[in-house]
Design a protein around this motif. Structure first.
Motif, PDB file in Angstrom:
ATOM      1  N   ILE A   5       0.842  -1.203   0.000  1.00 10.94           N
ATOM      2  CA  ILE A   5       0.000   0.000   0.000  1.00 10.94           C
ATOM      3  C   ILE A   5       0.874   1.249   0.000  1.00 10.94           C
ATOM      4  N   TYR A   6       1.915   1.237   0.837  1.00 10.54           N
ATOM      5  CA  TYR A   6       2.818   2.373   0.893  1.00 10.54           C
ATOM      6  C   TYR A   6       3.469   2.623  -0.460  1.00 10.54           C
ATOM      7  N   LYS A   7       3.991   1.571  -1.082  1.00  8.04           N
ATOM      8  CA  LYS A   7       4.645   1.725  -2.379  1.00  8.04           C
ATOM      9  C   LYS A   7       3.665   2.209  -3.441  1.00  8.04           C
ATOM     10  N   SER A   8       2.423   1.763  -3.359  1.00  6.54           N
ATOM     11  CA  SER A   8       1.408   2.222  -4.316  1.00  6.54           C
ATOM     12  C   SER A   8       1.151   3.715  -4.149  1.00  6.54           C
ATOM     13  N   LEU A  12       1.844   6.706  -6.819  1.00  3.39           N
ATOM     14  CA  LEU A  12       0.810   7.665  -7.201  1.00  3.39           C
ATOM     15  C   LEU A  12       1.323   9.093  -7.067  1.00  3.39           C
ATOM     16  N   LEU A  13       1.939   9.406  -5.949  1.00  2.00           N
ATOM     17  CA  LEU A  13       2.422  10.770  -5.748  1.00  2.00           C
ATOM     18  C   LEU A  13       3.609  11.099  -6.632  1.00  2.00           C
ATOM     19  N   THR A  14       4.414  10.105  -6.965  1.00  2.00           N
ATOM     20  CA  THR A  14       5.502  10.331  -7.917  1.00  2.00           C
ATOM     21  C   THR A  14       4.926  10.724  -9.267  1.00  2.00           C
ATOM     22  N   LEU A  15       3.867  10.058  -9.665  1.00  2.00           N
ATOM     23  CA  LEU A  15       3.217  10.402 -10.928  1.00  2.00           C
ATOM     24  C   LEU A  15       2.615  11.795 -10.869  1.00  2.00           C
ATOM     25  N   LEU A  16       2.146  12.191  -9.682  1.00  2.00           N
ATOM     26  CA  LEU A  16       1.579  13.524  -9.535  1.00  2.00           C
ATOM     27  C   LEU A  16       2.620  14.617  -9.712  1.00  2.00           C
ATOM     28  N   VAL A  17       3.855  14.353  -9.280  1.00  2.00           N
ATOM     29  CA  VAL A  17       4.869  15.405  -9.392  1.00  2.00           C
ATOM     30  C   VAL A  17       5.535  15.430 -10.754  1.00  2.00           C
ATOM     31  N   MET A  18       5.269  14.445 -11.588  1.00  2.00           N
ATOM     32  CA  MET A  18       5.814  14.449 -12.945  1.00  2.00           C
ATOM     33  C   MET A  18       5.002  15.408 -13.798  1.00  2.00           C
ATOM     34  N   PRO A  19       5.636  16.083 -14.756  1.00  2.00           N
ATOM     35  CA  PRO A  19       4.886  16.988 -15.619  1.00  2.00           C
ATOM     36  C   PRO A  19       3.786  16.250 -16.358  1.00  2.00           C
ATOM     37  N   SER A  20       2.608  16.832 -16.311  1.00  2.00           N
ATOM     38  CA  SER A  20       1.461  16.263 -17.009  1.00  2.00           C
ATOM     39  C   SER A  20       0.418  17.350 -17.173  1.00  2.00           C
ATOM     40  N   GLU A  21      -0.681  16.998 -17.781  1.00  2.00           N
ATOM     41  CA  GLU A  21      -1.732  17.982 -17.979  1.00  2.00           C
ATOM     42  C   GLU A  21      -2.388  18.376 -16.666  1.00  2.00           C
ATOM     43  N   TYR A  54      -0.662  17.756  -1.445  1.00  2.00           N
ATOM     44  CA  TYR A  54      -0.106  16.500  -0.940  1.00  2.00           C
ATOM     45  C   TYR A  54       1.240  16.762  -0.288  1.00  2.00           C
ATOM     46  N   TYR A  55       1.546  15.957   0.735  1.00  2.00           N
ATOM     47  CA  TYR A  55       2.813  16.044   1.465  1.00  2.00           C
ATOM     48  C   TYR A  55       3.394  14.646   1.558  1.00  2.00           C
ATOM     49  N   THR A  56       4.640  14.491   1.106  1.00  2.00           N
ATOM     50  CA  THR A  56       5.269  13.177   1.154  1.00  2.00           C
ATOM     51  C   THR A  56       6.617  13.246   1.841  1.00  2.00           C
ATOM     52  N   LYS A  57       6.995  12.115   2.404  1.00  2.00           N
ATOM     53  CA  LYS A  57       8.317  11.904   2.989  1.00  2.00           C
ATOM     54  C   LYS A  57       8.898  10.705   2.254  1.00  2.00           C
ATOM     55  N   MET A  63       3.211   7.098   5.138  1.00  2.00           N
ATOM     56  CA  MET A  63       2.200   7.213   4.092  1.00  2.00           C
ATOM     57  C   MET A  63       2.049   8.672   3.653  1.00  2.00           C
ATOM     58  N   PRO A  64       1.961   8.931   2.351  1.00  2.00           N
ATOM     59  CA  PRO A  64       1.697  10.286   1.869  1.00  2.00           C
ATOM     60  C   PRO A  64       0.357  10.789   2.419  1.00  2.00           C
ATOM     61  N   ARG A  65       0.277  12.098   2.616  1.00  2.00           N
ATOM     62  CA  ARG A  65      -0.936  12.682   3.188  1.00  2.00           C
ATOM     63  C   ARG A  65      -1.475  13.802   2.315  1.00  2.00           C
ATOM     64  N   THR A  66      -2.782  13.973   2.373  1.00  2.00           N
ATOM     65  CA  THR A  66      -3.420  15.155   1.816  1.00  2.00           C
ATOM     66  C   THR A  66      -3.542  16.146   2.952  1.00  2.00           C
ATOM     67  N   LEU A  67      -2.859  17.282   2.824  1.00  2.00           N
ATOM     68  CA  LEU A  67      -2.910  18.284   3.885  1.00  2.00           C
ATOM     69  C   LEU A  67      -4.147  19.162   3.774  1.00  2.00           C
TER      70      LEU A  67
END
Length: 101
Positions: A5-8, A12-21, A54-57, A63-67
């Motif tokens: 779950i953590y890796k998933s 997800l958050l890695t994909l969010l920080v990648m350039p996209s639409e 989103y906030y990640t460590k 686990m990543p969090r939605t602040l």
């Protein structure tokens, strides 16, 4: 199972920080050997709503969090993220915008 779950979530958050639409603004902060990421996500970009902060460590088993999130105030996520970055910097973190790179 928790590790999966953590890796998933990290993926997800890695994909969010990648350039996209649907990408808006992100920051990476460092303190000693620690890293933090703050990401504003606009799923319907160029629309500024809805949004989530989103906030990640990424180097820790946390686990990543939605602040914060917003559906009515189109400046809320940006204001909250910038204030949070300023708080981290006041505590000694070195933060830089990923959009400038």
């Amino acid at each position: 199972m928790n590790n999966l779950i953590y890796k998933s979530c990290v993926l997800l958050l890695t994909l969010l920080v990648m350039p996209s639409e649907s990408f808006a603004s992100s920051w990476t902060c460092h303190y000693a050997e620690l890293t933090r990421n703050v990401v504003i996500f606009y799923p319907n970009e160029p629309a500024r709503l809805p949004c989530k902060v989103y906030y990640t460590k990424p180097d820790e088993n946390v686990m990543p969090r939605t602040l914060w999130n917003a559906e009515n105030d189109d400046t809320y996520c940006e204001r909250k993220a910038i204030d949070f970055i300023k708080t981290l910097e006041a505590r000694g973190w070195q933060c830089s915008s990923d959009n400038d790179q």
